[in-house]
Design a protein around this motif. Structure first.
Motif, mmCIF file in Angstrom:
data_model
loop_
_atom_site.group_PDB
_atom_site.id
_atom_site.type_symbol
_atom_site.label_atom_id
_atom_site.label_comp_id
_atom_site.label_asym_id
_atom_site.label_seq_id
_atom_site.Cartn_x
_atom_site.Cartn_y
_atom_site.Cartn_z
ATOM 1 N N GLY A 184 0.531 26.208 -14.594
ATOM 2 C CA GLY A 184 0.839 25.278 -13.517
ATOM 3 C C GLY A 184 -0.175 25.402 -12.398
ATOM 4 O O GLY A 184 -1.358 25.568 -12.614
ATOM 5 N N HIS A 185 0.316 25.276 -11.160
ATOM 6 C CA HIS A 185 -0.405 25.620 -9.926
ATOM 7 C C HIS A 185 -1.427 24.593 -9.460
ATOM 8 O O HIS A 185 -1.564 24.380 -8.261
ATOM 9 N N ASP A 186 -2.161 23.959 -10.348
ATOM 10 C CA ASP A 186 -3.292 23.141 -9.912
ATOM 11 C C ASP A 186 -3.012 21.643 -9.845
ATOM 12 O O ASP A 186 -3.915 20.854 -9.581
ATOM 13 N N HIS A 187 -1.813 21.201 -10.129
ATOM 14 C CA HIS A 187 -1.318 19.855 -9.816
ATOM 15 C C HIS A 187 -2.214 18.740 -10.363
ATOM 16 O O HIS A 187 -2.563 17.789 -9.655
ATOM 17 N N SER A 188 -2.577 18.882 -11.615
ATOM 18 C CA SER A 188 -3.293 17.843 -12.342
ATOM 19 C C SER A 188 -3.091 18.146 -13.820
ATOM 20 O O SER A 188 -2.340 19.060 -14.172
ATOM 21 N N TYR A 189 -3.741 17.398 -14.701
ATOM 22 C CA TYR A 189 -3.563 17.630 -16.135
ATOM 23 C C TYR A 189 -4.905 17.939 -16.794
ATOM 24 O O TYR A 189 -5.910 17.247 -16.573
ATOM 25 N N ALA A 190 -4.917 18.981 -17.625
ATOM 26 C CA ALA A 190 -6.092 19.325 -18.437
ATOM 27 C C ALA A 190 -5.628 20.088 -19.662
ATOM 28 O O ALA A 190 -4.725 20.912 -19.577
ATOM 29 N N ARG A 191 -6.293 19.804 -20.815
ATOM 30 C CA ARG A 191 -5.953 20.499 -22.063
ATOM 31 C C ARG A 191 -7.206 20.663 -22.910
ATOM 32 O O ARG A 191 -7.973 19.721 -23.100
ATOM 33 N N VAL B 172 -3.035 22.844 -18.253
ATOM 34 C CA VAL B 172 -2.564 22.807 -16.873
ATOM 35 C C VAL B 172 -1.807 21.498 -16.703
ATOM 36 O O VAL B 172 -2.295 20.443 -17.125
ATOM 37 N N SER B 173 -0.620 21.548 -16.092
ATOM 38 C CA SER B 173 0.162 20.333 -15.938
ATOM 39 C C SER B 173 1.006 20.412 -14.672
ATOM 40 O O SER B 173 1.283 21.506 -14.160
ATOM 41 N N VAL B 174 1.437 19.250 -14.175
ATOM 42 C CA VAL B 174 2.270 19.177 -12.977
ATOM 43 C C VAL B 174 3.367 18.145 -13.199
ATOM 44 O O VAL B 174 3.119 17.060 -13.720
ATOM 45 N N ALA B 175 4.594 18.498 -12.823
ATOM 46 C CA ALA B 175 5.729 17.590 -12.984
ATOM 47 C C ALA B 175 6.075 16.850 -11.699
ATOM 48 O O ALA B 175 6.659 15.768 -11.735
ATOM 49 N N ALA C 282 -6.432 14.314 -16.737
ATOM 50 C CA ALA C 282 -5.807 13.177 -16.065
ATOM 51 C C ALA C 282 -5.531 13.561 -14.618
ATOM 52 O O ALA C 282 -5.022 14.651 -14.352
ATOM 53 N N ALA C 283 -5.895 12.672 -13.703
ATOM 54 C CA ALA C 283 -5.639 12.895 -12.284
ATOM 55 C C ALA C 283 -4.445 12.056 -11.841
ATOM 56 O O ALA C 283 -4.126 11.025 -12.442
ATOM 57 N N ARG C 284 -3.773 12.532 -10.804
ATOM 58 C CA ARG C 284 -2.637 11.823 -10.207
ATOM 59 C C ARG C 284 -1.641 11.379 -11.279
ATOM 60 O O ARG C 284 -1.227 10.221 -11.329
ATOM 61 N N THR C 285 -1.276 12.319 -12.131
ATOM 62 C CA THR C 285 -0.370 12.036 -13.237
ATOM 63 C C THR C 285 0.705 13.097 -13.318
ATOM 64 O O THR C 285 0.428 14.270 -13.597
ATOM 65 N N GLN C 286 1.944 12.710 -13.043
ATOM 66 C CA GLN C 286 3.079 13.600 -13.294
ATOM 67 C C GLN C 286 3.343 13.594 -14.790
ATOM 68 O O GLN C 286 3.401 12.531 -15.417
#
Length: 422
Positions: A340-347, A366-369, A386-390
């Motif tokens: 978590g922690h970084d408030h964006s999406y990457a895989r 890394v993901s953010v809900a 992905a940016a700005r993506t819950q």
């Protein structure tokens, strides 16, 4: 509190979620008092997922906790054979952000000697006031197919905006065996109103599907007496009943470093704030993790933690986490590292020598809900960003195949990868 449950042969608790808390005209938050009816009911897995289930809730101070449970039947007759047991109750006065002398009774229990792969019904209360009946299924003793949900930080606007991500996850995977939360469940560690929002966001779902959190930095507060310089919120161990099988000699990480096995998968929570800040205990933590990975009878291994080994944000990095964990991840071929922690999406996959094809290194995510968003860097290791993506993620385990799928909060497919292992 959870250590007291060992003295019970069988113990279970339950409750309903507190209503969301409004604000006064002054803008200052109103503290919702604990109610006489059971509230904030939540299930947690124990270290023995086939034969046990933990349940925790709270009520107004001065009220005892009882659990009734029975093997579920197709009709209402299960109530005739229900067992009634006493819960372990912590009638506590704790300092929360809204009141330095807040009072509530926190009840906790572990149901033991359950049958594997079996549905049980249970309810919690004080003997006069009861919750509704909830149901859960124990794990199989064998490696059978299942899936689980992974959520990054909910943290901000939890009830108003993060809740849609969690609820869409359950619409997509309503049969999920459990849900993991990669830290920063709320924003202010001791804000009871925020914890109330978190429980309201999940509602009855938390009481029927085990929730398995690891703490983030926002679950910690300054504590000059602690080796880490901070301590996990006093509500953590009162609100959750998590496995007590972390590293010896690190009592401050009880129920934050933990692991459990579920139908062919080993799930390991690494308390990354402790790992970074508690330098005296870091060697003990690394040795504990080494033993868990070296003596792992499961085909699949998932580590989840808050601080990412590889950040998605251009201005954030966690070298202490990476240097402590990556050698073990590479050595024992860990499959998934969920963060978590970084408030964006990457895989993407990273091996011993750097970015790698899928299945040739551990898959890092890394993901953010929640709605708080950060920038995304140009990442050489990431196959998908992905940016700005819950987002929410559903991971399916079926024999030698693990399928990872990510979805945006509106349900749109975001990303997918399939891992294979003979």
């Amino acid at each position: 509190m959870k250590s007291k449950t060992r003295a019970l042969l069988a113990t279970v608790l339950l409750g309903t979620c507190a209503a969301p808390v409004a604000a006064q005209d002054t803008g200052r938050p109103v503290l919702a008092e604990a109610t006489v009816a059971p509230e904030r009911i939540i299930l947690n897995l124990t270290a023995d997922t086939a034969h046990e289930m933990a349940v925790t809730w709270r009520s107004a101070p001065g009220h005892a906790g009882k659990v009734q449970y029975a093997r579920a039947t197709v009709g209402p007759d299960f109530t005739k054979s229900a067992l009634t047991i006493e819960a372990v109750t912590d009638d506590a006065t704790i300092a929360v952000e809204e009141d330095p002398a807040f009072r509530a009774a926190y009840h906790s229990a572990v149901l033991r000697e359950l049958e594997p792969d079996t549905v049980y019904a249970y309810r919690v209360g004080d003997g006069a006031r009861w919750s509704e009946w909830f149901q859960f299924r124990t794990a199989s003793e064998e490696a059978r197919p299942f899936r689980f949900i992974y959520l990054g930080d909910m943290q901000n606007d939890v009830l108003s905006q993060a809740s849609r991500t969690l609820r869409m996850a359950f619409r997509t995977a309503g049969d999920a065996a459990f849900t993991i939360h990669a830290g920063d469940l709320i924003n202010h560690h001791n804000a009871d109103r925020e914890w109330g929002e978190w429980f309201a966001a999940g509602g009855f779902l938390y009481a029927q599907s085990p929730q398995m959190p690891t703490p983030g930095n926002h679950e910690y507060g300054k504590d000059e007496a602690a080796r880490a310089g901070s301590s996990v919120t006093s509500q953590w161990r009162r609100q959750f009943t998590l496995p007590e099988n972390g590293p010896n000699g690190v009592p401050e990480a009880r129920e934050t470093h933990w692991y459990t096995d579920y139908q062919g998968l080993r799930l390991i929570s690494v308390d990354s704030p402790q790992l970074v800040r508690n330098t005296e205990a870091r060697a003990s933590t690394i040795a504990w993790l080494d033993r868990l990975l070296a003596k792992n009878p499961n085909r699949w291994t998932v580590i989840f933690l808050h601080f990412p080994l590889f950040s998605s944000d251009p201005d954030r990095d966690n070298p202490e986490v990476r240097s402590a964990l990556k050698p073990l991840i590479d050595k024992y071929k860990v499959d998934l590292v969920l963060q978590g922690h970084d408030h964006s999406y990457a895989r993407g996959a990273i091996g011993q020598d750097g970015p790698a094809p899928d299945d040739a290194g551990a898959t890092y995510v890394v993901s953010v809900a929640g709605p708080k968003m950060y920038e995304v860097a140009d990442l050489p290791w990431a196959r998908k960003t992905a940016a700005r993506t819950q987002a929410f993620q559903v991971i399916s385990v079926d024999g030698g195949t693990l399928t990872y799928r990510a979805y945006a909060a509106n349900g749109d497919p975001l990303d997918a990868v399939t891992l294979s292992k003979p």
